[in-house]
Design a protein around this motif. Structure first.
Motif, PDB file in Angstrom:
ATOM      1  N   SER A  47       9.188  17.782 -42.037  1.00 26.61           N
ATOM      2  CA  SER A  47       9.001  16.337 -42.736  1.00 26.61           C
ATOM      3  C   SER A  47      10.287  15.426 -42.305  1.00 26.61           C
ATOM      4  N   ARG A  88      10.035  11.631 -40.292  1.00 25.57           N
ATOM      5  CA  ARG A  88      10.657  10.719 -41.008  1.00 25.57           C
ATOM      6  C   ARG A  88      11.833   9.960 -39.870  1.00 25.57           C
ATOM      7  N   SER A 134       5.295  14.237 -55.683  1.00 27.74           N
ATOM      8  CA  SER A 134       4.938  14.116 -54.372  1.00 27.74           C
ATOM      9  C   SER A 134       5.828  13.505 -53.631  1.00 27.74           C
ATOM     10  N   ASP A 138       4.915  24.377 -50.009  1.00 26.21           N
ATOM     11  CA  ASP A 138       4.289  24.856 -48.858  1.00 26.21           C
ATOM     12  C   ASP A 138       4.622  26.184 -48.417  1.00 26.21           C
ATOM     13  N   LYS A 145      -4.255  20.627 -50.120  1.00 26.68           N
ATOM     14  CA  LYS A 145      -3.506  20.782 -48.904  1.00 26.68           C
ATOM     15  C   LYS A 145      -4.471  20.719 -47.442  1.00 26.68           C
TER      16      LYS A 145
END
Ligand code: S3P
Length: 443
Positions: A20, A24, A164, A330, A357
């Motif tokens: 993640s 970003r 989310s 996850d 997912k």
């Protein structure tokens, strides 16, 4: 790829950079002014898709492996790509980039692989349209390919039904370009890497938490929280930054659970990101009686990290529900498999997101754990796992879902006989060296 029962796992492992945070760093670096230097960027296929999309929009990105240099051109510096943008298997790339593209002065088509073309995009299409974007599903099914024409955007106050981070981040990124304040409320706080990193890049973003809700069975730093609202002001410019990407707790999860499940095990996992919005698995492990110790926790702002020492443990079942769910979403496939090795029943609920997912992780977990002899019932929003039955090897269909493949590699090490993983190479999405690192620990 085949696995057989092991006599324990011992040693040290350093997991690759957080997926993640890696995504970003390149996205925000591309729309910031100046150079963003990223250390420990995840070289998995998903994060390479993000690099490739921004290169196609005119951003120079030097990928030197250990260091990635993004030559950002500012909020208005992207150029129209000459071809369709391919997001591969990456939901994060598809959804976050849509927020940025909604505000550009060009139009673009986004697509991805067969899995991406089945994943729900209405959750971002609706709020981005409310902000004034023109975003449509080419096949009219609410999925990619998406055609996006940039527009002038307005600030909105939006309430999402799902917690989310991808929806939140798409809205926040669009909000950078809007003509007023943008607010996104979600039922529980999801991972806040965008808020942390955007603040470092100079954006004005903050979070307001609602009063606590009672009744969560697993306490996390965030689990007693109610809804959360992220609020962003329009930006004139972001500034390039240094980003140190911590190890991915979602990758560390496989070693954490392997160390707990396999007898005679002791594993030290180095430099793991333990942001409370991601670290729900640590609370669940403690709740199940697992033996873990956090070491070398540096203090400071930004993304917290620790080394984690894990030892074989006798585990018991638990209930996992409510606000903790987004903090371990996850990790739930691996946690579900671990629950088969715990005494008593584990109940996972409020996790319907698992169905959308990279695969339908409720159905795929139930199918594969049942094939190994586990007592598992799939429910509408989770699973009920009655632990304690010995598992046996089986042929496992990963459904090309990286987290399913890694979950069953670990489970295969704790089951009688041989386990074969089909489509095992899909681990390259988030952890290309996973099998080497796992085999290195086997005694
Ligand atoms: C992610 C958010 C989560 C997570 C995904 C990565 C992110 O998805 O499952 O692997 O980087 O923002 P959702 O936002 O759809 O819950």
């Amino acid at each position: 790829m085949k696995f057989a029962k092991c006599n324990g796992l011992r040693g040290e492992v350093t997991v690759p950079g957080d997926k993640s945070i890696s995504h970003r760093s390149v996205m925000f670096g591309s729309i910031a002014k100046g150079i963003t230097e990223v250390h420990n960027y995840l070289q998995g296929a998903d994060c390479l898709s993000t690099i490739s999309c921004f290169r196609k929009m005119g951003i120079e990105i030097e990928n030197r492996g250990d260091v990635v240099l993004v030559h950002g051109k500012g909020l208005r510096g992207l150029t129209k790509p000459t071809a369709v943008l391919d997001c591969g298997n990456s939901g994060t790339t598809t959804r976050l980039i849509s927020g940025i593209l909604s505000a550009q002065d060009f139009d673009v088509t986004l697509t991805g692989d067969a899995s991406i073309q089945k994943r729900p995009m209405k959750r971002i299409m609706e709020p981005l349209s409310l902000m004034g974007a023109s975003i449509e599903s080419v096949n009219g099914n609410g999925c990619a390919p998406l055609r996006i024409s940039g527009r002038k955007l307005h600030g909105i106050s939006y309430t999402s039904k799902v917690a989310s981070a991808q929806v939140k981040s798409a809205i926040l990124l669009a909000g950078l370009y809007a003509d007023g304040e943008t607010r996104m409320t979600e039922p529980y706080l999801s991972r806040n890497h965008s808020e942390i990193m955007l603040t470092c890049f100079g954006a004005d973003v903050r979070t307001e938490m609602e009063a606590a809700t009672a009744g969560d069975s697993v306490s996390a730093a965030t689990a007693d929280s109610g809804s959360a609202t992220a609020i962003i002001q329009p930006a004139t410019e972001l500034h390039g930054n240094l980003v140190e990407v911590p190890g991915d707790i979602s990758s560390a999860a496989f070693f954490l659970c392997a160390g707990l499940m396999a007898p005679n095990s002791e594993i030290l996992i180095r430099n793991v990101g333990i942001n409370p919005t991601r670290a729900g698995i640590l609370n669940v492990i403690r709740d199940m009686g697992g033996n873990i110790t956090l070491l070398n926790e540096p203090t400071g702002s930004g993304e917290p990290t620790a080394d984690i020492l894990v030892r074989s443990s006798s585990l018991h079942g638990t209930v996992i529900e409510g606000a903790v769910i987004p903090t371990l979403i996850d990790e739930l496939p691996m946690i579900a498999a671990m629950a088969c090795f715990a005494d008593g029943t584990t109940v996972i609920r409020d996790a319907a997101e698992l169905k959308v997912k990279e695969s339908d992780r409720i159905a795929v977990m139930a199918e594969n754990l049942t094939a190994m002899g586990a007592d598992v019932t799939a429910t509408e929003d989770g699973m009920i796992i009655r632990g304690g039955r010995p598992l046996h090897g089986a042929v496992i269909d990963s459904h090309l879902d990286h987290r399913i493949a890694m979950t069953f590699a670990v489970t295969g090490l704790c089951a009688d006989g041989e386990t074969e993983i089909l489509g095992a190479e899909c681990v390259n999405i988030s952890y290309p060296q996973f099998y080497e690192d796992l085999k290195h620990l086997i005694k």
